[in-house]
Design a protein around this motif. Structure first.
Motif, PDB file in Angstrom:
ATOM      1  N   GLU A  58       0.819  -1.208   0.000  1.00  9.75           N
ATOM      2  CA  GLU A  58       0.000   0.000   0.000  1.00  9.75           C
ATOM      3  C   GLU A  58       0.853   1.258   0.000  1.00  9.75           C
ATOM      4  OE1 GLU A  58      -2.750  -0.517   3.236  1.00  9.75           O
ATOM      5  OE2 GLU A  58      -4.132  -1.679   1.972  1.00  9.75           O
ATOM      6  N   SER A  59       1.974   1.244   0.713  1.00  7.74           N
ATOM      7  CA  SER A  59       2.845   2.426   0.678  1.00  7.74           C
ATOM      8  C   SER A  59       3.528   2.552  -0.682  1.00  7.74           C
ATOM      9  CB  SER A  59       3.870   2.387   1.805  1.00  7.74           C
ATOM     10  OG  SER A  59       4.803   1.362   1.597  1.00  7.74           O
ATOM     11  N   ALA A  60       3.811   1.430  -1.342  1.00  5.19           N
ATOM     12  CA  ALA A  60       4.404   1.482  -2.678  1.00  5.19           C
ATOM     13  C   ALA A  60       3.407   2.005  -3.704  1.00  5.19           C
ATOM     14  CB  ALA A  60       4.896   0.096  -3.094  1.00  5.19           C
ATOM     15  N   LEU A  61       2.125   1.723  -3.493  1.00  4.82           N
ATOM     16  CA  LEU A  61       1.104   2.186  -4.434  1.00  4.82           C
ATOM     17  C   LEU A  61       0.920   3.697  -4.400  1.00  4.82           C
ATOM     18  CD1 LEU A  61      -1.608  -0.584  -4.049  1.00  4.82           C
ATOM     19  CD2 LEU A  61      -0.320  -0.035  -6.120  1.00  4.82           C
ATOM     20  N   ARG A  62       1.208   4.306  -3.250  1.00  2.43           N
ATOM     21  CA  ARG A  62       1.078   5.761  -3.143  1.00  2.43           C
ATOM     22  C   ARG A  62       2.173   6.430  -3.961  1.00  2.43           C
ATOM     23  NH1 ARG A  62       1.588   5.196   2.456  1.00  2.43           N
ATOM     24  NH2 ARG A  62      -0.115   3.850   3.023  1.00  2.43           N
ATOM     25  N   ALA A  84      -4.561 -11.510   1.345  1.00  2.01           N
ATOM     26  CA  ALA A  84      -3.714 -10.316   1.301  1.00  2.01           C
ATOM     27  C   ALA A  84      -3.323  -9.990  -0.140  1.00  2.01           C
ATOM     28  CB  ALA A  84      -2.471 -10.516   2.156  1.00  2.01           C
ATOM     29  N   LEU A  85      -2.997 -11.005  -0.936  1.00  2.00           N
ATOM     30  CA  LEU A  85      -2.651 -10.771  -2.339  1.00  2.00           C
ATOM     31  C   LEU A  85      -3.849 -10.202  -3.100  1.00  2.00           C
ATOM     32  CD1 LEU A  85      -0.522 -13.957  -3.156  1.00  2.00           C
ATOM     33  CD2 LEU A  85       0.264 -11.702  -2.415  1.00  2.00           C
ATOM     34  N   HIS A  86      -5.037 -10.721  -2.817  1.00  2.00           N
ATOM     35  CA  HIS A  86      -6.252 -10.174  -3.439  1.00  2.00           C
ATOM     36  C   HIS A  86      -6.475  -8.728  -3.005  1.00  2.00           C
ATOM     37  CE1 HIS A  86      -8.133 -13.503  -5.629  1.00  2.00           C
ATOM     38  NE2 HIS A  86      -7.563 -14.291  -4.732  1.00  2.00           N
ATOM     39  N   ARG A  87      -6.190  -8.428  -1.744  1.00  2.00           N
ATOM     40  CA  ARG A  87      -6.356  -7.058  -1.249  1.00  2.00           C
ATOM     41  C   ARG A  87      -5.411  -6.105  -1.964  1.00  2.00           C
ATOM     42  NH1 ARG A  87      -5.693  -5.065   5.043  1.00  2.00           N
ATOM     43  NH2 ARG A  87      -5.856  -2.856   4.590  1.00  2.00           N
ATOM     44  N   VAL A  88      -4.163  -6.520  -2.146  1.00  2.00           N
ATOM     45  CA  VAL A  88      -3.192  -5.685  -2.859  1.00  2.00           C
ATOM     46  C   VAL A  88      -3.663  -5.456  -4.298  1.00  2.00           C
ATOM     47  CG1 VAL A  88      -0.832  -5.621  -3.764  1.00  2.00           C
ATOM     48  CG2 VAL A  88      -1.245  -6.347  -1.406  1.00  2.00           C
ATOM     49  N   GLN A  89      -4.158  -6.509  -4.946  1.00  2.00           N
ATOM     50  CA  GLN A  89      -4.660  -6.378  -6.325  1.00  2.00           C
ATOM     51  C   GLN A  89      -5.839  -5.399  -6.374  1.00  2.00           C
ATOM     52  OE1 GLN A  89      -3.470  -8.009  -9.294  1.00  2.00           O
ATOM     53  NE2 GLN A  89      -4.762  -6.429 -10.164  1.00  2.00           N
ATOM     54  N   ARG A  90      -6.756  -5.517  -5.408  1.00  2.00           N
ATOM     55  CA  ARG A  90      -7.924  -4.630  -5.350  1.00  2.00           C
ATOM     56  C   ARG A  90      -7.499  -3.173  -5.144  1.00  2.00           C
ATOM     57  NH1 ARG A  90     -10.312  -7.818  -2.121  1.00  2.00           N
ATOM     58  NH2 ARG A  90      -9.891  -6.662  -0.213  1.00  2.00           N
ATOM     59  N   ARG A  91      -6.533  -2.948  -4.230  1.00  2.00           N
ATOM     60  CA  ARG A  91      -6.049  -1.580  -3.976  1.00  2.00           C
ATOM     61  C   ARG A  91      -5.397  -0.985  -5.231  1.00  2.00           C
ATOM     62  NH1 ARG A  91      -8.612  -0.721   0.554  1.00  2.00           N
ATOM     63  NH2 ARG A  91      -7.644  -1.371   2.477  1.00  2.00           N
ATOM     64  N   ALA A  92      -4.644  -1.793  -5.952  1.00  2.00           N
ATOM     65  CA  ALA A  92      -4.012  -1.314  -7.186  1.00  2.00           C
ATOM     66  C   ALA A  92      -5.076  -0.971  -8.225  1.00  2.00           C
ATOM     67  CB  ALA A  92      -3.053  -2.367  -7.730  1.00  2.00           C
ATOM     68  N   ASP A  93      -6.105  -1.799  -8.338  1.00  2.00           N
ATOM     69  CA  ASP A  93      -7.193  -1.516  -9.274  1.00  2.00           C
ATOM     70  C   ASP A  93      -7.910  -0.223  -8.901  1.00  2.00           C
ATOM     71  OD1 ASP A  93      -6.561  -3.845 -10.618  1.00  2.00           O
ATOM     72  OD2 ASP A  93      -8.181  -5.029  -9.704  1.00  2.00           O
ATOM     73  N   GLU A  94      -8.168  -0.030  -7.600  1.00  2.00           N
ATOM     74  CA  GLU A  94      -8.833   1.192  -7.135  1.00  2.00           C
ATOM     75  C   GLU A  94      -7.988   2.435  -7.408  1.00  2.00           C
ATOM     76  OE1 GLU A  94      -9.457   0.383  -3.004  1.00  2.00           O
ATOM     77  OE2 GLU A  94     -11.164  -0.969  -3.389  1.00  2.00           O
ATOM     78  N   VAL A  97      -3.376   1.791 -10.711  1.00  2.00           N
ATOM     79  CA  VAL A  97      -1.943   1.562 -10.863  1.00  2.00           C
ATOM     80  C   VAL A  97      -1.750   0.178 -11.475  1.00  2.00           C
ATOM     81  CG1 VAL A  97       0.245   1.257  -9.627  1.00  2.00           C
ATOM     82  CG2 VAL A  97      -1.352   3.033  -8.906  1.00  2.00           C
ATOM     83  N   PRO A  98      -1.070   0.085 -12.614  1.00  2.00           N
ATOM     84  CA  PRO A  98      -0.817  -1.235 -13.200  1.00  2.00           C
ATOM     85  C   PRO A  98      -0.001  -2.102 -12.243  1.00  2.00           C
ATOM     86  CG  PRO A  98      -0.182   0.512 -14.719  1.00  2.00           C
ATOM     87  CD  PRO A  98      -0.502   1.156 -13.412  1.00  2.00           C
ATOM     88  N   LEU A  99      -0.417  -3.351 -12.085  1.00  2.00           N
ATOM     89  CA  LEU A  99       0.237  -4.267 -11.162  1.00  2.00           C
ATOM     90  C   LEU A  99       0.513  -5.581 -11.877  1.00  2.00           C
ATOM     91  CD1 LEU A  99       1.119  -5.292  -8.329  1.00  2.00           C
ATOM     92  CD2 LEU A  99      -1.285  -5.762  -7.870  1.00  2.00           C
TER      93      LEU A  99
END
Length: 134
Positions: A58-62, A84-94, A97-99
């Motif tokens: 999440e800090s990397a996504l900012r 947790a991996l799904h959460r990171v994917q969801r945060r990137a989609d929101e 940010v390409p992940l």
């Protein structure tokens, strides 16, 4: 008479070292390109380590233009780790940010692909993942 093995209580069951509950966990942040962040994850992703992984992601996504998460050093992923991996994917989609995910082990590849993770962009090496996110 049938002899049953005792239930497997943890990943440490049967290991020679009595205090070893999991492989050492680490998340390393790298900056391979302009606004691209690379997270290199190693060890077990389980209930004890998911908070660290999510916080780092999440800090990397900012402020990142793209994110690559290298799971090549992951030796085990529990249900909590998968969430947790799904959460990171969801945060990137929101965050739009390409992940891309680097997955080298067959077990983790199957876990991500067979659990309905259609949104996961999985690659076998870092170069392909970095090329995919631009």
């Amino acid at each position: 008479m049938k002899i049953r093995k005792p239930p497997r209580l943890s990943r440490a069951f049967g290991r020679s070292s009595p205090g070893a509950l999991c492989d050492p966990f680490s998340v390393t942040t790298m900056f391979p390109g302009d606004r691209c962040v690379l997270l290199v994850v190693a060890g077990d992703i389980d209930l004890a380590t998911v908070a660290i992984l999510v916080e780092c992601a999440e800090s990397a996504l900012r402020g990142a233009g793209a994110l690559v998460v290298d799971l090549g050093g992951v030796t085990f992923c529990s249900g909590a780790g998968l969430r947790a991996l799904h959460r990171v994917q969801r945060r990137a989609d929101e965050a739009a940010v390409p992940l891309a995910w680097v997955v080298r082990t067959a077990a983790l590849w199957r876990l991500l692909r067979e659990t309905g993770a259609a949104g996961f962009s999985c690659h076998r090496d870092r170069a392909a993942a970095l090329a995919a996110v631009g």
